[in-house]
Design a protein around this motif. Structure first.
Motif, PDB file in Angstrom:
ATOM      1  N   ILE A  30       0.820  -1.209   0.000  1.00  0.00           N
ATOM      2  CA  ILE A  30       0.000   0.000   0.000  1.00  0.00           C
ATOM      3  C   ILE A  30       0.861   1.269   0.000  1.00  0.00           C
ATOM      4  O   ILE A  30       0.571   2.220  -0.713  1.00  0.00           O
ATOM      5  N   GLN A  31       1.928   1.265   0.791  1.00  0.00           N
ATOM      6  CA  GLN A  31       2.752   2.460   0.889  1.00  0.00           C
ATOM      7  C   GLN A  31       3.463   2.754  -0.442  1.00  0.00           C
ATOM      8  O   GLN A  31       3.554   3.905  -0.861  1.00  0.00           O
ATOM      9  N   LEU A  32       3.955   1.729  -1.096  1.00  0.00           N
ATOM     10  CA  LEU A  32       4.589   1.935  -2.397  1.00  0.00           C
ATOM     11  C   LEU A  32       3.569   2.369  -3.446  1.00  0.00           C
ATOM     12  O   LEU A  32       3.872   3.192  -4.308  1.00  0.00           O
ATOM     13  N   ALA A  33       2.369   1.831  -3.377  1.00  0.00           N
ATOM     14  CA  ALA A  33       1.305   2.243  -4.296  1.00  0.00           C
ATOM     15  C   ALA A  33       0.951   3.705  -4.070  1.00  0.00           C
ATOM     16  O   ALA A  33       0.747   4.461  -5.028  1.00  0.00           O
ATOM     17  N   ALA A  34       0.901   4.126  -2.807  1.00  0.00           N
ATOM     18  CA  ALA A  34       0.618   5.528  -2.501  1.00  0.00           C
ATOM     19  C   ALA A  34       1.732   6.435  -3.015  1.00  0.00           C
ATOM     20  O   ALA A  34       1.476   7.524  -3.536  1.00  0.00           O
ATOM     21  N   LEU A  35       2.974   5.973  -2.895  1.00  0.00           N
ATOM     22  CA  LEU A  35       4.101   6.745  -3.407  1.00  0.00           C
ATOM     23  C   LEU A  35       4.026   6.877  -4.929  1.00  0.00           C
ATOM     24  O   LEU A  35       4.260   7.959  -5.476  1.00  0.00           O
ATOM     25  N   ALA A  36       3.702   5.789  -5.613  1.00  0.00           N
ATOM     26  CA  ALA A  36       3.548   5.834  -7.066  1.00  0.00           C
ATOM     27  C   ALA A  36       2.394   6.774  -7.451  1.00  0.00           C
ATOM     28  O   ALA A  36       2.495   7.530  -8.424  1.00  0.00           O
ATOM     29  N   GLY A  37       1.314   6.746  -6.670  1.00  0.00           N
ATOM     30  CA  GLY A  37       0.197   7.664  -6.918  1.00  0.00           C
ATOM     31  C   GLY A  37       0.607   9.111  -6.710  1.00  0.00           C
ATOM     32  O   GLY A  37       0.192  10.005  -7.455  1.00  0.00           O
ATOM     33  N   LEU A  38       1.449   9.357  -5.704  1.00  0.00           N
ATOM     34  CA  LEU A  38       1.953  10.705  -5.462  1.00  0.00           C
ATOM     35  C   LEU A  38       2.826  11.179  -6.629  1.00  0.00           C
ATOM     36  O   LEU A  38       2.707  12.325  -7.073  1.00  0.00           O
ATOM     37  N   PHE A  39       3.688  10.297  -7.127  1.00  0.00           N
ATOM     38  CA  PHE A  39       4.507  10.647  -8.285  1.00  0.00           C
ATOM     39  C   PHE A  39       3.644  10.931  -9.512  1.00  0.00           C
ATOM     40  O   PHE A  39       3.911  11.849 -10.277  1.00  0.00           O
ATOM     41  N   PHE A  40       2.605  10.128  -9.706  1.00  0.00           N
ATOM     42  CA  PHE A  40       1.672  10.356 -10.804  1.00  0.00           C
ATOM     43  C   PHE A  40       1.029  11.742 -10.682  1.00  0.00           C
ATOM     44  O   PHE A  40       0.955  12.495 -11.655  1.00  0.00           O
ATOM     45  N   ALA A  41       0.589  12.076  -9.470  1.00  0.00           N
ATOM     46  CA  ALA A  41      -0.050  13.378  -9.247  1.00  0.00           C
ATOM     47  C   ALA A  41       0.927  14.524  -9.501  1.00  0.00           C
ATOM     48  O   ALA A  41       0.552  15.554 -10.074  1.00  0.00           O
ATOM     49  N   PHE A  42       2.199  14.335  -9.120  1.00  0.00           N
ATOM     50  CA  PHE A  42       3.198  15.375  -9.368  1.00  0.00           C
ATOM     51  C   PHE A  42       3.427  15.591 -10.860  1.00  0.00           C
ATOM     52  O   PHE A  42       3.512  16.725 -11.326  1.00  0.00           O
ATOM     53  N   VAL A  43       3.529  14.512 -11.611  1.00  0.00           N
ATOM     54  CA  VAL A  43       3.748  14.633 -13.053  1.00  0.00           C
ATOM     55  C   VAL A  43       2.521  15.271 -13.718  1.00  0.00           C
ATOM     56  O   VAL A  43       2.656  16.109 -14.617  1.00  0.00           O
ATOM     57  N   LEU A  44       1.345  14.910 -13.272  1.00  0.00           N
ATOM     58  CA  LEU A  44       0.120  15.508 -13.803  1.00  0.00           C
ATOM     59  C   LEU A  44       0.075  17.000 -13.486  1.00  0.00           C
ATOM     60  O   LEU A  44      -0.256  17.817 -14.351  1.00  0.00           O
ATOM     61  N   TRP A  45       0.424  17.365 -12.264  1.00  0.00           N
ATOM     62  CA  TRP A  45       0.473  18.776 -11.878  1.00  0.00           C
ATOM     63  C   TRP A  45       1.479  19.537 -12.739  1.00  0.00           C
ATOM     64  O   TRP A  45       1.186  20.629 -13.235  1.00  0.00           O
TER      65      TRP A  45
END
Length: 171
Positions: free
Chosen positions: A27-42
């Protein structure tokens, strides 16, 4: 500092990584990947391809810079520090193509956003004064010259301002 295709590939990679991490109950790695996705989208909406386009613009490759600037989905969403450079590059490219009305519009927009420094803003005002001279509008040209004088810090800018001022006073 990616183009659109690079950012889309990076976002797909992060979504795939998040899905794989969820499959393996990380879960923690998935959340980190989601955070990276959100940063790239931003960064896609706030910075887009402006930095990459500026590298081509500085090299004189205006076709590549134009192509990268056209990838910007909505210039109004760009960060303030990117929007000034976006408009400045669009204006200079339009000036090279002798599209003077388009160049003037982009320079006017660029004058409202932060650029590198006061001297860069002075050159925006110099371009606007020169375009006003081209239209035989001495009053607007003198107004732009007055603003440029306040900001100019290099002898080259001062010299150009003096030449434009002489031409504006002839009108």
């Amino acid at each position: 500092m990616y183009n659109n295709k690079g950012r889309y590939a990076l976002m797909a990679l992060f979504v795939f990584a998040a899905a794989a991490c969820l499959f393996y109950d990380q879960i923690q790695l998935a959340a980190l990947a989601g955070l990276f996705f959100a940063f790239v989208l931003w960064s896609h909406f706030k910075h887009s391809s402006v930095v990459l386009a500026s590298k081509y613009f500085q090299k004189g490759d205006h076709e590549s810079a134009t192509r990268l600037l056209s990838e910007v989905p909505n210039p109004d969403r760009l960060a303030r520090n990117r929007r000034g450079y976006y408009e400045f590059m669009k204006a200079n490219i339009a000036l090279k193509r002798e599209e003077y009305d388009t160049a003037e519009r982009h320079f006017q927009i660029a004058s409202r956003f932060p650029l590198g420094g006061k001297n860069d803003k002075a050159f925006v005002m110099i371009h606007l004064a020169n375009l006003a001279l081209r239209k035989k509008d001495g009053e607007r040209s003198r107004a732009y010259i007055a603003r440029a004088k306040e900001m100019a810090s290099t002898p080259k800018a001062q010299e150009i301002i003096n030449k434009i001022e002489i031409e504006a006073n002839r009108l």
